[in-house]
Design a protein around this motif. Structure first.
Motif, mmCIF file in Angstrom:
data_model
loop_
_atom_site.group_PDB
_atom_site.id
_atom_site.type_symbol
_atom_site.label_atom_id
_atom_site.label_comp_id
_atom_site.label_asym_id
_atom_site.label_seq_id
_atom_site.Cartn_x
_atom_site.Cartn_y
_atom_site.Cartn_z
ATOM 1 N N TYR A 280 68.462 73.804 133.631
ATOM 2 C CA TYR A 280 69.128 72.846 132.737
ATOM 3 C C TYR A 280 68.662 71.426 133.062
ATOM 4 O O TYR A 280 68.124 71.156 134.144
ATOM 5 C CB TYR A 280 70.647 72.892 132.918
ATOM 6 C CG TYR A 280 71.346 74.053 132.249
ATOM 7 C CD1 TYR A 280 72.097 73.872 131.081
ATOM 8 C CD2 TYR A 280 71.283 75.332 132.781
ATOM 9 C CE1 TYR A 280 72.751 74.932 130.476
ATOM 10 C CE2 TYR A 280 71.930 76.398 132.180
ATOM 11 C CZ TYR A 280 72.666 76.191 131.024
ATOM 12 O OH TYR A 280 73.318 77.241 130.423
ATOM 13 N N SER A 281 68.926 70.528 132.123
ATOM 14 C CA SER A 281 68.768 69.099 132.370
ATOM 15 C C SER A 281 70.031 68.376 131.915
ATOM 16 O O SER A 281 70.758 68.858 131.041
ATOM 17 C CB SER A 281 67.543 68.532 131.638
ATOM 18 O OG SER A 281 67.732 68.567 130.233
ATOM 19 N N VAL A 282 70.290 67.235 132.529
ATOM 20 C CA VAL A 282 71.426 66.404 132.149
ATOM 21 C C VAL A 282 71.064 64.955 132.481
ATOM 22 O O VAL A 282 70.274 64.696 133.398
ATOM 23 C CB VAL A 282 72.716 66.834 132.895
ATOM 24 C CG1 VAL A 282 72.598 66.555 134.389
ATOM 25 C CG2 VAL A 282 73.947 66.163 132.312
ATOM 26 N N GLN B 218 70.109 73.356 128.032
ATOM 27 C CA GLN B 218 69.568 74.556 128.658
ATOM 28 C C GLN B 218 68.093 74.683 128.285
ATOM 29 O O GLN B 218 67.731 74.645 127.115
ATOM 30 C CB GLN B 218 70.336 75.791 128.198
ATOM 31 C CG GLN B 218 69.847 77.087 128.817
ATOM 32 C CD GLN B 218 70.686 78.295 128.390
ATOM 33 O OE1 GLN B 218 71.838 78.144 127.994
ATOM 34 N NE2 GLN B 218 70.096 79.471 128.478
ATOM 35 N N LEU B 219 67.229 74.841 129.302
ATOM 36 C CA LEU B 219 65.794 74.851 129.068
ATOM 37 C C LEU B 219 65.167 76.239 129.131
ATOM 38 O O LEU B 219 64.123 76.468 128.530
ATOM 39 C CB LEU B 219 65.096 73.939 130.087
ATOM 40 C CG LEU B 219 65.478 72.459 130.011
ATOM 41 C CD1 LEU B 219 64.790 71.687 131.123
ATOM 42 C CD2 LEU B 219 65.117 71.869 128.660
ATOM 43 N N GLY C 2 61.005 72.776 127.833
ATOM 44 C CA GLY C 2 61.360 74.171 128.018
ATOM 45 C C GLY C 2 60.469 75.162 127.291
ATOM 46 O O GLY C 2 60.626 76.372 127.454
ATOM 47 N N HIS C 3 59.522 74.693 126.507
ATOM 48 C CA HIS C 3 58.630 75.582 125.768
ATOM 49 C C HIS C 3 57.407 75.964 126.608
ATOM 50 O O HIS C 3 57.129 75.366 127.641
ATOM 51 C CB HIS C 3 58.176 74.917 124.468
ATOM 52 C CG HIS C 3 59.273 74.733 123.467
ATOM 53 N ND1 HIS C 3 59.931 73.528 123.298
ATOM 54 C CD2 HIS C 3 59.845 75.604 122.595
ATOM 55 C CE1 HIS C 3 60.848 73.656 122.357
ATOM 56 N NE2 HIS C 3 60.825 74.912 121.928
ATOM 57 N N LEU D 173 65.159 76.360 141.041
ATOM 58 C CA LEU D 173 64.497 75.233 141.705
ATOM 59 C C LEU D 173 63.456 74.517 140.847
ATOM 60 O O LEU D 173 62.272 74.510 141.146
ATOM 61 C CB LEU D 173 63.860 75.702 143.017
ATOM 62 C CG LEU D 173 64.857 76.223 144.057
ATOM 63 C CD1 LEU D 173 64.130 76.870 145.221
ATOM 64 C CD2 LEU D 173 65.762 75.117 144.553
ATOM 65 N N PRO D 174 63.892 73.871 139.767
ATOM 66 C CA PRO D 174 62.947 73.143 138.911
ATOM 67 C C PRO D 174 62.441 71.869 139.565
ATOM 68 O O PRO D 174 63.162 71.215 140.323
ATOM 69 C CB PRO D 174 63.801 72.817 137.687
ATOM 70 C CG PRO D 174 65.198 72.683 138.230
ATOM 71 C CD PRO D 174 65.293 73.732 139.308
#
Length: 333
Positions: free
Chosen positions: A186-188, A197-198, A237-238, A207-208
């Motif tokens: 995820y990112s925020v 949500q990615l 996310g693609h 662990l991104p």
């Protein structure tokens, strides 16, 4: 689920270079004399940590810090003048800061929330961390570097952990456990807005770490074979694709599998397993898939690779060895 304390922050620095050129800055990593041990509740037992700095391609390394008596999760500011760390010696633990020139550590967290994996923003103004609060939720929290202005960034019944910063601090990436026991990236934003949500599916994505050029995110996943491999996706996310080949990890949920980038965004630095629970620092060249070992042959237990910029490198190397506990920090020249 074991939620362990470890360094997850990556200091992102600018500068694009050819893959054949030597990256600026230096590698920082942790070594210990034996594998980490854990309590029955999953918390890491106190261990003596040695923090090393090593320029790219060099055979020489320099000891810059020693952490003991429960001090862990070392995270350096982008100018090399401040150290952020955590300690869980006394429940529920706390986050501290101390100048890298030495002094008495300042406790920043309130001691009412268990803390894990503090990450200092690239502009050194904010610290994001995973916190177990009184509602018994592992959510993301953010505070100023001086301990003021505490904000709860996320609020769900899920486990949200291992935050890392994107570029100049515009976003925070992390992974989250879903109700079906899958884990997604995820990112925020730092104010809690635009939670996104990615990744999708039933696999575990962990662990991104965003590339310094802002184009990609590297992460660990079980999505193809059930084994842990390093994957790459576009920043939105693609275009998810596997880039490692059978490296795996011996214990996902520990900093063994943490990833970092060199500043040219062409190499990924990570921890890889060896026999008898050993761990070494490796480099993966994204364009070719070639591997190279960066840690020394005689180092058996190496963790938490982080790439720092040249300014931070020079500051840390001039100080001497910083000895850190939750109550003191001193320099040994």
């Amino acid at each position: 689920m074991k939620l362990l304390h470890f360094l997850t922050t990556v200091i992102l620095i600018s500068g694009i270079s050819s893959c054949k050129e030597k990256p600026s800055g230096a590698l920082i990593y942790i070594s210990v004399t034996k594998p980490f041990e854990f309590e029955s509740n999953g918390l890491q037992k106190p261990a003596d940590l040695n923090v090393w700095i090593k320029e790219y391609g060099s055979k020489e390394k320099t000891l810059i810090a020693k952490l003991s008596q429960g001090a862990m999760d070392p995270c350096f500011s982008s100018d090399g003048k401040l150290l952020v760390f955590s300690s869980n010696t006394k429940w529920p633990g706390a986050i501290y800061t101390v100048p890298t020139s030495g002094g008495r550590p300042d406790q920043l967290s309130d001691g009412e929330t268990s803390v894990a994996s503090p990450a200092l923003s690239p502009n050194n103004k904010n610290i994001v961390y995973s916190g177990w609060d009184q509602e018994e939720k592992w959510n993301l929290h953010l505070m100023k570097f001086d301990g003021s202005r505490h904000i709860k960034l996320t609020d769900s019944d899920a486990i949200e952990s291992f935050p890392t910063w994107f570029l100049h601090g515009a976003k925070i990436f992390f992974h989250k456990k879903e109700k079906d026991n899958s884990w997604h990236i995820y990112s925020v934003e730092p104010d809690g807005d635009n939670l996104t949500q990615l990744t999708q599916g039933s696999a575990m994505d962990w662990l991104p770490c965003a590339s310094p050029d802002g184009k990609h995110i590297a992460f660990w996943s079980t999505r193809n074979s059930g084994n842990w491999e390093i994957f790459l996706m576009d920043i939105d996310g693609h275009n998810v694709r596997q880039i490692s080949d059978g490296t795996g990890v011996w214990s996902v949920g520990s900093n063994v599998c943490q990833v970092a980038w060199t500043p040219d965004s062409q190499r990924i630095i990570f921890c890889a397993p060896g026999e008898n629970m050993t761990s070494r620092i490796m480099e993966l060249e994204v364009s070719t898939g070639k591997y190279r070992e960066l840690s020394d042959k005689d180092e058996k237990y190496c963790y938490s690779p982080v790439w720092i910029n040249s300014k931070a490198k020079d500051e840390l190397m001039k100080n001497g060895v910083l000895t850190v506990t939750p109550t003191s920090a001193s320099i040994a020249k």
